[in-house]
Design a protein around this motif. Structure first.
Motif, short mmCIF file in Angstrom:
data_model
loop_
_atom_site.label_atom_id
_atom_site.label_comp_id
_atom_site.label_asym_id
_atom_site.label_seq_id
_atom_site.Cartn_x
_atom_site.Cartn_y
_atom_site.Cartn_z
N ARG A 52 35.54 6.11 51.66
CA ARG A 52 36.58 5.37 50.93
C ARG A 52 36.66 5.85 49.49
O ARG A 52 37.76 5.97 48.92
CB ARG A 52 36.28 3.88 51.00
N ALA A 55 38.68 8.91 49.31
CA ALA A 55 40.13 8.68 49.37
C ALA A 55 40.70 8.46 47.96
O ALA A 55 41.77 8.97 47.61
CB ALA A 55 40.45 7.50 50.27
N GLU A 56 39.94 7.69 47.15
CA GLU A 56 40.38 7.49 45.76
C GLU A 56 40.38 8.82 45.00
O GLU A 56 41.27 9.10 44.20
CB GLU A 56 39.45 6.48 45.07
N TYR A 59 43.48 10.99 45.75
CA TYR A 59 44.68 10.62 45.01
C TYR A 59 44.67 11.24 43.61
O TYR A 59 45.68 11.76 43.12
CB TYR A 59 44.80 9.10 44.93
N THR A 98 35.00 14.24 53.84
CA THR A 98 35.47 12.98 54.44
C THR A 98 35.54 13.10 55.95
O THR A 98 35.14 12.18 56.70
CB THR A 98 36.83 12.60 53.86
N VAL A 112 42.63 11.53 58.29
CA VAL A 112 42.25 12.59 57.35
C VAL A 112 43.13 13.81 57.57
O VAL A 112 43.59 14.45 56.60
CB VAL A 112 40.75 12.95 57.53
N VAL A 115 46.49 13.27 56.02
CA VAL A 115 46.45 13.46 54.57
C VAL A 115 46.48 14.95 54.24
O VAL A 115 47.20 15.40 53.34
CB VAL A 115 45.19 12.78 53.97
N ILE A 161 47.41 9.07 51.76
CA ILE A 161 46.09 8.79 51.15
C ILE A 161 45.83 7.29 51.11
O ILE A 161 44.72 6.82 51.41
CB ILE A 161 46.03 9.40 49.74
N LEU A 164 44.92 6.13 54.55
CA LEU A 164 43.53 6.47 54.86
C LEU A 164 42.56 5.50 54.18
O LEU A 164 41.60 5.02 54.80
CB LEU A 164 43.24 7.91 54.42
N SER A 165 42.82 5.21 52.91
CA SER A 165 41.94 4.27 52.19
C SER A 165 41.96 2.90 52.83
O SER A 165 40.91 2.25 52.98
CB SER A 165 42.39 4.19 50.73
#
Length: 522
Positions: A52, A55-56, A59, A98, A112, A115, A161, A164-165
């Motif tokens: 997680r 994911a941040e 971005y 990831t 994933v 993304v 994204i 995914l988060s």
């Protein structure tokens, strides 16, 4: 065989087997639950949470790519693309990491991949064409402004994204809920185990009270009745087979006691007679000790007091009239002073010899290393003056009286320093070993003038001297005291005739009594 006829051991074993079985089941269940809890916790802490966070980070890398390309479009400098290329590399690394973290989760792996596809589309449709156009046509500020198409593609990538988060957050919450559930199950299993143990303890206490305490109390009451004089009362007991057998054995003993009562009375008469004889011998020994104490008092007070007075006045005459009389008178006064002092030393040594073994504090375990150190410390001045060397290592612990053993080593060390060879520093070696008889043999070796074999026994006789007092001072009682101390400890002392240079004393001392722990029969 019915349970009522079971032995106490069998009943306790059955209870323990049931409890062990229940605890075994609980242990297996707890182990499986703990393993699942640990696996789920690992998934939350080491996989889903880092995924997680990635994911941040994705971005922020997408945003860096957008900013880097816009800057390049405004300036046209290739150095402004470094941030873009670095963000692209970071994105690729984060996506790979990831995907590794969520391996085994097909939905998350697909997210994933989506993304990766969305960010790749953003680069192929927006950033890379913009970079190529800037390099071909030059800087154009209008080209750096976002278009509807760039916004749509960028928002699509950012949306993937965010999706995914969101999926990672939902999955993490699900696994966290499972962790809490398995933790609750584990706590319940531990509580159940505690209940099983407490219940088993209560059942065991009740079992012992019913099968042991009550029957033993009844058996004790019957035994006290027999002990009170009712030898015709038959002892019976209820309870497990062990206590019934014990009651039978006690009743058999009662019958034998009743049959042997006359023999016991005869034995009592003999014991009383022996006690009277022991009391007489104790009284005789007490009287003998009083006589010895009286002799010690006379030797230490009544005899020494007039002797001190004679010596004091002779010394007073020597100090006051020395040189005022003729030479012969001074010589006579000197003889008188020397004789009085020698007599004092003889009486003191004789008193010390007579006290060995009478004034005792009892035998204890004594470390000979400490005893030798203390004894050697008494001769520090002589050792420094003669450059004497005392060598010893790893001496044993023996059973004896520490003050007497200290006097023993003091006499032997003092003799070794006193009877040294001229111009040869004394060397004293103290060693020991355990004999086949279970006692320690200690050796004290020196490099002094030695003792001729024909005098090996004479030196241990009280007041026996081999040299004139002018050559070697002393009263000749040191080795006699050493012999009496060794014999008091149940050992023997002798001079080794095979030793040629100097003197080698050997003596034996008792080893400490080992502590024997008796094993109780089950």
């Amino acid at each position: 065989m019915t349970p009522s006829s079971w032995s106490l051991w069998r009943r306790i074993a059955a209870l323990c087997a049931i409890v062990a079985g229940l605890l075994g089941i609980i242990a297996v269940s707890a182990t499986a639950t703990a393993a699942a809890n640990r696996s789920e916790t690992t998934e939350v802490m080491e996989r889903l949470t880092p995924a997680r966070d990635n994911a941040e980070r994705l971005y922020s890398q997408l945003l860096r790519q957008q900013s880097g390309v816009r800057t390049f479009a405004l300036t046209g400098k290739d150095s402004d693309l470094d941030s873009y290329r670095d963000a692209q590399a970071q994105e690729s690394q984060i996506l790979g990491e990831t995907e590794r973290l969520v391996a085994g989760e097909p939905a998350l792996v697909d997210a994933v991949h989506q993304v990766a596809a969305a960010t790749a589309a953003y680069r192929s449709q927006i950033t890379e064409p913009l970079i190529q156009a800037t390099r071909t046509d030059g800087v154009n500020p209008d080209r750096a402004a976002p278009t509807d198409q760039s916004r749509a593609v960028y928002n699509a990538a950012a949306g993937r994204i965010a999706e995914l988060s969101q999926r990672l957050t939902v999955r993490r919450d699900e696994v966290a809920a499972q962790v809490r559930e398995t933790s609750t199950v584990l706590i319940l299993l531990l509580i159940f185990a505690a209940v099983v143990v407490v219940t088993a303890g209560v059942l065991l206490a009740l079992l012992l009270r019913r099968l042991v305490t009550r029957p033993v109390t009844g058996l004790a009451a019957e035994v006290r009745r027999v002990a009170g004089g009712d030898y015709g009362y038959e002892i019976r007991s209820s309870g497990p087979p062990e206590l019934s057998a014990l009651a039978s054995d006690v009743d058999t003993m009662r019958r034998r006691i009743n049959a042997d009562l006359n023999d016991v009375q005869e034995a009592r008469r003999l014991v009383e007679e022996a006690n009277r004889m022991l009391e007489q011998q104790a009284a005789e020994l007490t009287r003998s000790n009083r006589d010895l104490e009286q002799f010690a008092y006379v030797a230490s007070h009544d005899l020494q007091e007039p002797l001190r007075k004679v010596a004091s006045f002779c010394q007073l005459l020597q100090r006051r009239y020395s040189g005022q009389l003729d030479e012969r008178a001074d010589q006579y006064i000197g003889f008188a002073v020397d004789g009085a002092q020698r007599m004092q030393r003889l009486i003191n040594d004789l008193l010390a010899f007579s006290r060995i073994g009478r004034l005792t504090n009892g035998f204890t375990d004594v470390d000979l290393n400490k005893v030798v150190l203390d004894a050697a410390a008494q001769f520090d001045a002589q050792r420094e003056a003669t450059q004497a060397e005392i060598v010893f290592t790893d001496l044993p612990v023996v059973h004896g009286e520490e003050p007497l053993l200290g006097a023993l080593f003091s006499n032997l060390i003092g003799n070794a320093i006193k009877f040294r060879r001229p111009d040869v520093p004394p060397r004293i070696i103290i060693d020991s070993h355990l004999t086949d008889e279970g006692e320690f043999e200690v050796s004290v070796e020196d490099n002094g003038i030695g003792i001729e074999p024909e005098f090996a026994d004479k030196v241990f006789v009280i007041f026996q001297r081999l040299h004139a007092k002018e050559t070697y001072p002393g009263t000749g009682i040191g080795l006699a005291i050493a012999k009496k101390i060794v014999e008091y400890h149940g050992g023997r002392i002798w001079i080794d005739p095979s030793h040629r240079e100097g003197t080698l004393f050997r003596f034996t001392l008792p080893a400490p009594t080992p502590v024997i722990v008796e094993e109780s029969a089950e």
